[in-house]
Design a protein around this motif. Structure first.
Motif, short mmCIF file in Angstrom:
data_model
loop_
_atom_site.label_atom_id
_atom_site.label_comp_id
_atom_site.label_asym_id
_atom_site.label_seq_id
_atom_site.Cartn_x
_atom_site.Cartn_y
_atom_site.Cartn_z
N VAL A 86 0.85 -1.18 0.00
CA VAL A 86 0.00 0.00 0.00
C VAL A 86 0.89 1.24 0.00
CG1 VAL A 86 -1.71 1.28 1.34
CG2 VAL A 86 -1.86 -1.20 1.21
N PRO A 87 0.52 2.31 -0.70
CA PRO A 87 1.31 3.55 -0.62
C PRO A 87 1.46 4.01 0.84
CG PRO A 87 -0.27 3.70 -2.42
CD PRO A 87 -0.58 2.43 -1.69
N LEU A 88 2.60 4.58 1.15
CA LEU A 88 2.88 5.00 2.51
C LEU A 88 1.90 6.08 2.98
CD1 LEU A 88 6.78 5.05 2.43
CD2 LEU A 88 5.33 3.46 3.70
N PRO A 89 1.73 6.22 4.29
CA PRO A 89 0.73 7.16 4.82
C PRO A 89 0.84 8.58 4.28
CG PRO A 89 1.57 5.76 6.57
CD PRO A 89 2.38 5.44 5.36
N ALA A 90 2.04 9.14 4.22
CA ALA A 90 2.20 10.51 3.73
C ALA A 90 1.73 10.65 2.29
CB ALA A 90 3.66 10.95 3.86
N THR A 91 1.93 9.59 1.50
CA THR A 91 1.49 9.61 0.11
C THR A 91 -0.03 9.62 0.03
OG1 THR A 91 3.46 8.31 -0.41
CG2 THR A 91 1.81 8.53 -2.14
N ARG A 92 -0.67 8.86 0.91
CA ARG A 92 -2.15 8.86 0.93
C ARG A 92 -2.70 10.21 1.37
NH1 ARG A 92 -3.21 3.48 4.25
NH2 ARG A 92 -0.93 3.30 4.28
N LEU A 93 -2.01 10.85 2.29
CA LEU A 93 -2.45 12.19 2.72
C LEU A 93 -2.35 13.18 1.56
CD1 LEU A 93 -0.81 12.36 6.26
CD2 LEU A 93 -3.25 12.07 5.74
N ARG A 94 -1.31 13.06 0.74
CA ARG A 94 -1.20 13.93 -0.44
C ARG A 94 -2.32 13.65 -1.42
NH1 ARG A 94 4.44 13.10 0.28
NH2 ARG A 94 4.48 11.44 -1.29
N THR A 95 -2.73 12.39 -1.51
CA THR A 95 -3.85 12.06 -2.40
C THR A 95 -5.14 12.71 -1.90
OG1 THR A 95 -2.88 9.97 -3.12
CG2 THR A 95 -5.27 10.16 -3.27
N ILE A 96 -5.38 12.68 -0.59
CA ILE A 96 -6.54 13.38 -0.04
C ILE A 96 -6.50 14.85 -0.42
CG2 ILE A 96 -7.64 14.16 2.11
CD1 ILE A 96 -6.82 11.53 3.39
N GLN A 97 -5.32 15.46 -0.32
CA GLN A 97 -5.18 16.87 -0.66
C GLN A 97 -5.48 17.12 -2.13
OE1 GLN A 97 -1.34 18.51 0.33
NE2 GLN A 97 -1.74 20.47 -0.69
N ARG A 98 -4.95 16.29 -3.00
CA ARG A 98 -5.13 16.52 -4.44
C ARG A 98 -6.57 16.29 -4.88
NH1 ARG A 98 0.63 13.52 -5.53
NH2 ARG A 98 1.93 15.36 -5.15
N LEU A 99 -7.22 15.28 -4.30
CA LEU A 99 -8.63 15.06 -4.61
C LEU A 99 -9.47 16.23 -4.10
CD1 LEU A 99 -9.04 11.26 -3.74
CD2 LEU A 99 -8.83 12.27 -6.02
N SER A 100 -9.18 16.67 -2.89
CA SER A 100 -9.94 17.78 -2.31
C SER A 100 -9.77 19.05 -3.13
CB SER A 100 -9.49 18.03 -0.86
OG SER A 100 -9.72 16.88 -0.07
N GLU A 108 -6.28 10.15 17.14
CA GLU A 108 -6.42 11.61 17.01
C GLU A 108 -5.43 12.18 15.98
OE1 GLU A 108 -8.14 10.45 20.93
OE2 GLU A 108 -6.28 9.99 19.87
N ALA A 109 -4.23 11.65 15.97
CA ALA A 109 -3.21 12.16 15.04
C ALA A 109 -3.61 11.88 13.59
CB ALA A 109 -1.86 11.54 15.34
N ILE A 110 -4.15 10.70 13.34
CA ILE A 110 -4.57 10.35 11.97
C ILE A 110 -5.70 11.26 11.51
CG2 ILE A 110 -5.62 8.57 10.53
CD1 ILE A 110 -4.20 6.48 12.30
N VAL A 111 -6.72 11.42 12.35
CA VAL A 111 -7.85 12.26 11.97
C VAL A 111 -7.39 13.70 11.74
CG1 VAL A 111 -10.08 13.19 12.71
CG2 VAL A 111 -9.50 10.80 13.20
N THR A 112 -6.50 14.20 12.58
CA THR A 112 -6.00 15.57 12.43
C THR A 112 -5.23 15.73 11.13
OG1 THR A 112 -5.85 15.84 14.84
CG2 THR A 112 -4.56 17.34 13.47
N ALA A 113 -4.38 14.76 10.80
CA ALA A 113 -3.61 14.82 9.56
C ALA A 113 -4.52 14.80 8.33
CB ALA A 113 -2.61 13.67 9.50
N CYS A 114 -5.54 13.98 8.38
CA CYS A 114 -6.48 13.90 7.26
C CYS A 114 -7.27 15.20 7.11
CB CYS A 114 -7.43 12.72 7.46
SG CYS A 114 -6.64 11.10 7.29
N ALA A 115 -7.65 15.80 8.23
CA ALA A 115 -8.37 17.07 8.18
C ALA A 115 -7.50 18.16 7.56
CB ALA A 115 -8.82 17.48 9.58
#
Length: 360
Positions: free
Chosen positions: A210-224, A247-254
């Motif tokens: 699976v792509p690493l967590p930081a990469t998935r966070l960038r995907t959330i940003q690009r889709l948003s 809490e850290a995961i939810v905060t990073a995704c937000a």
């Protein structure tokens, strides 16, 4: 000790499962034994193989009260992402394959799915409602890069103005923003991105491809940024392993742009329980007993309780505490909301070549 013969690490490189349990539908089971003969040669590294399937239909129906949708599509069977906790692993037994290493290495692709879907949506009796893709195996697993089955399915859904909800860990979804963004603008799309941990080592151990967590966070940003509503899915939460990160995961995704969030506790149906026990004992021997004790606390003293209503949330004091923590952080960040229902009023069967166009 593992319940089935453990594959040599050099052979299962980049895989999460350590074993290949027998198919529960087989009449006979196999057991490795030492016959006394020396083995000079090493077993080959397990490679991914893909077999094509010609489906008669692709829309699968469900009546689960735990789900917000009643129909799904699976472009692939099996998943190369290889998440050790994947609740879809037991479905590989229906194909005569093992939910263990077979699930990660022997994949089934459905290249005719787009055309079969087109035919199903064109039936006069068809009534549109949201189709979920990715609720079983990931439509953006690595083989999608070459096969492009998911992309072709999206083209069909877009042509019909059909609502779709996508769940994925795969950053390849960014490739399809050209299709997804217009659908989102018309109220036909929402996406859930699963982020299980922010720790690279933990991610590589339990979800090796699976792509690493930081990469998935960038995907959330690009889709948003493209106007696509993204739900952060903290799923599954693994007690005594990833729960402290909630809490850290939810905060990073937000911060990345997610507009809503959801969370599901670890669940280990059928063969997944044994696979997970073997994996956690090998990977985290110092806390394996603690992890499994907490898992059983969540499910009434068992590795898993399939009862509707509690199978995804767990039960008991620890489950209640996790629910409270999740509610507090999502409320604080404004993610404690339901996304609007996707539109069905735009659905229309597109004209085929040779059809007479309507004048009005």
């Amino acid at each position: 000790m593992a319940e089935h013969p453990v594959q040599p690490k050099h052979r299962a490189l980049g895989r999460a499962a350590l074993t290949n349990p027998d198919n529960r539908y087989d009449r006979y089971s196999g057991e490795a034994v030492d016959d006394g003969w020396p083995r000079d040669e090493e077993l080959p590294v397990l490679r991914t193989t893909v077999t094509d399937e010609r489906p008669r239909k692709v829309i699968t129906r469900n009546t689960s009260p735990d789900l917000s949708f009643d129909r799904t599509i699976n472009p692939y069977r099996g998943c190369e992402h290889g998440c050790i906790y994947c609740f879809a692993r037991p479905s590989h037994a229906y194909l005569g394959l093992s939910p263990g290493l077979d699930f990660e290495t022997q994949l089934i692709a459905r290249p005719d799915a787009p055309e079969v879907l087109r035919a199903e949506l064109s039936k006069k009796s068809y009534v549109p409602d949201t189709i979920a893709i990715g609720s079983n195996t990931d439509p953006y697993q690595p083989i999608e890069r070459d096969r492009k089955i998911m992309r072709e399915i999206l083209k069909v859904l877009s042509a019909f103005n059909h609502p779709v909800a996508i769940i994925t860990k795969g950053t390849l979804i960014e490739r399809d923003i050209d299709i997804l963004a217009p659908m989102a603008a018309n109220g036909l799309l929402r996406v859930g991105i699963s982020v299980t941990t922010l720790d690279n080592a933990t991610s590589r151990a339990m979800e090796p491809r699976v792509p690493l967590p930081a990469t998935r966070l960038r995907t959330i940003q690009r889709l948003s940024e493209a106007g696509i509503p993204v739900r952060a899915m903290v799923s599954p939460v693994i007690p005594a392993l990833t729960d402290h990160e909630l809490e850290a995961i939810v905060t990073a995704c937000a911060k990345a742009g997610a507009v809503a969030a959801s969370s599901i506790m670890l669940r280990l149906p059928q063969e997944v329980a044994g696979l997970f026990r073997d994996w956690v004992a090998e990977t985290y021997p110092d806390r394996a007993a603690r992890i499994m004790a907490r898992v059983r606390e969540l499910h009434g003293g068992k590795d898993y309780d399939p009862a509707f209503g509690t199978r995804m949330t767990g039960q008991g004091e620890w489950a209640a505490l996790m629910k409270q923590r999740f509610q507090l952080i999502t409320r604080k960040l404004g993610l404690d909301r339901s996304l609007p229902q996707l539109r069905t009023d735009l659905f229309a069967v597109p004209p085929k070549a040779g059809d007479q166009l309507q004048l009005f």
